[in-house]
Design an enzyme around this catalytic site. Sequence first.
Site, short mmCIF file in Angstrom:
data_model
loop_
_atom_site.label_atom_id
_atom_site.label_comp_id
_atom_site.label_asym_id
_atom_site.label_seq_id
_atom_site.Cartn_x
_atom_site.Cartn_y
_atom_site.Cartn_z
N ASP A 11 67.86 -17.22 -17.96
CA ASP A 11 67.13 -16.99 -16.71
C ASP A 11 67.81 -15.83 -16.00
O ASP A 11 68.96 -15.48 -16.33
CB ASP A 11 67.18 -18.26 -15.83
CG ASP A 11 66.46 -18.06 -14.50
OD1 ASP A 11 65.46 -17.31 -14.46
OD2 ASP A 11 66.90 -18.63 -13.48
N SER A 12 67.11 -15.25 -15.04
CA SER A 12 67.72 -14.18 -14.25
C SER A 12 68.94 -14.71 -13.49
O SER A 12 69.80 -13.94 -13.10
CB SER A 12 66.70 -13.63 -13.26
OG SER A 12 66.19 -14.68 -12.47
N CYS A 74 62.69 -18.26 -17.25
CA CYS A 74 62.48 -17.48 -16.04
C CYS A 74 60.99 -17.18 -15.96
O CYS A 74 60.42 -16.59 -16.90
CB CYS A 74 63.29 -16.19 -16.15
SG CYS A 74 63.00 -15.04 -14.79
N ASN A 75 60.37 -17.59 -14.89
CA ASN A 75 58.92 -17.36 -14.75
C ASN A 75 58.59 -15.88 -14.72
O ASN A 75 57.57 -15.45 -15.25
CB ASN A 75 58.43 -17.99 -13.45
CG ASN A 75 58.34 -19.48 -13.54
OD1 ASN A 75 57.32 -20.03 -13.91
ND2 ASN A 75 59.43 -20.17 -13.23
N GLU A 154 68.98 -19.25 -2.35
CA GLU A 154 70.30 -18.68 -2.68
C GLU A 154 71.27 -18.84 -1.51
O GLU A 154 72.47 -18.99 -1.70
CB GLU A 154 70.18 -17.19 -3.03
CG GLU A 154 69.39 -16.91 -4.30
CD GLU A 154 70.23 -16.96 -5.57
OE1 GLU A 154 71.45 -16.74 -5.48
OE2 GLU A 154 69.66 -17.23 -6.64
N HIS A 188 63.35 -21.29 -8.74
CA HIS A 188 64.04 -21.73 -7.53
C HIS A 188 63.23 -22.75 -6.71
O HIS A 188 63.78 -23.47 -5.91
CB HIS A 188 64.33 -20.53 -6.62
CG HIS A 188 65.52 -19.72 -7.05
ND1 HIS A 188 65.60 -19.15 -8.30
CD2 HIS A 188 66.67 -19.41 -6.41
CE1 HIS A 188 66.75 -18.49 -8.39
NE2 HIS A 188 67.41 -18.63 -7.26
N1 DGL Z 1 64.10 -16.80 -12.16
C1 DGL Z 1 63.10 -16.15 -11.35
C2 DGL Z 1 61.74 -16.77 -11.65
O1 DGL Z 1 61.62 -17.87 -12.11
C3 DGL Z 1 63.40 -16.27 -9.88
C4 DGL Z 1 64.56 -15.41 -9.42
C5 DGL Z 1 64.31 -13.93 -9.67
O2 DGL Z 1 63.47 -13.32 -8.98
O3 DGL Z 1 64.96 -13.41 -10.57
O4 DGL Z 1 60.74 -16.14 -11.40
#
Ligand code: DGL
Length: 274
Positions: A11-12, A74-75, A154, A188
């Site tokens: 994930d990011s 990660c979406n 966050e 998140h």
């Molecule tokens: N992990 C990202 C998502 O699920 C959210 C955080 C980001 O913007 O990197 O879209």
Amino acid sequence: MTDTRPIGVFDSGLGGLTVVKEIQRLMPAEKVVYLGDTARCPYGGRSDETIAKFGLQDAQFLLDMDIKLLIVACNTVSSVALDYLEHTIKSVPVIGVVLPGARAAVLRTADRKVGVIGTAATIRTNSYKNAMHCVDPGVKVYGKACPLFVPLVEEGLIDSDITRLVAQHYLYDMIDIGVDCLILGCTHYPLLMEVIQGTVGTRMQLLDSALWTAKEAQDILTALNALAPKESDGHALSRFLISDLTPHFESLAESFLGRPLPSVEKLALEELVK
Ligand code: DGL
């Protein structure tokens, strides 16, 4: 047959730990290698090109660790670059979080009106809408980018008035439209479940992709005869790597994983950007 190699999840940042939590609940024998690119998080406001580049770097890092399945938890990366990653990576199956969540929403919506909230990139791509229309072209899908939710989480502003105000600002449209199912299309957002449900009311079902993604991983590994041996201790063998030890990483990780992170390894960004 069994396969002792780990499942790679990236994930990011730390939000993808919600997928790890579901994997560990469903398949406790599975060893996971988790990569959270906390040094470059958030990805959600970046260009498609940058998101795809970061996604491929994250994927490549995990592929070098001899994984048996890659989960893009990660979406944003799943929305922008899943096709690209699937096309580029031939050595292991690749799954994202969008399709499992979209399928679940189609099954759950009685009025065939689904809302999707996510980062700007996720909403811009219409990824959830496209995935739902593959299953049922008649479902009406309404997307809304909620870019302030990630920084609020966050900052640990979960149960706070400012978050409730922001939720009202973003979500009143969904109430007016009358969607009966709302996909939390960002890693998140499950942490804001109570605030979101309090804003939209209990008639609207909230749906988080993590569980459905873990189920899909289980189906794939079962079909490939590639589950871990039943007696192995997936928890003890799993590894968690992040590219920066950001200020609240321990408490955030615990919120996403539902328990403290057992141990964390810090990797240098140069190991991703090769
Ligand atoms: N992990 C990202 C998502 O699920 C959210 C955080 C980001 O913007 O990197 O879209």
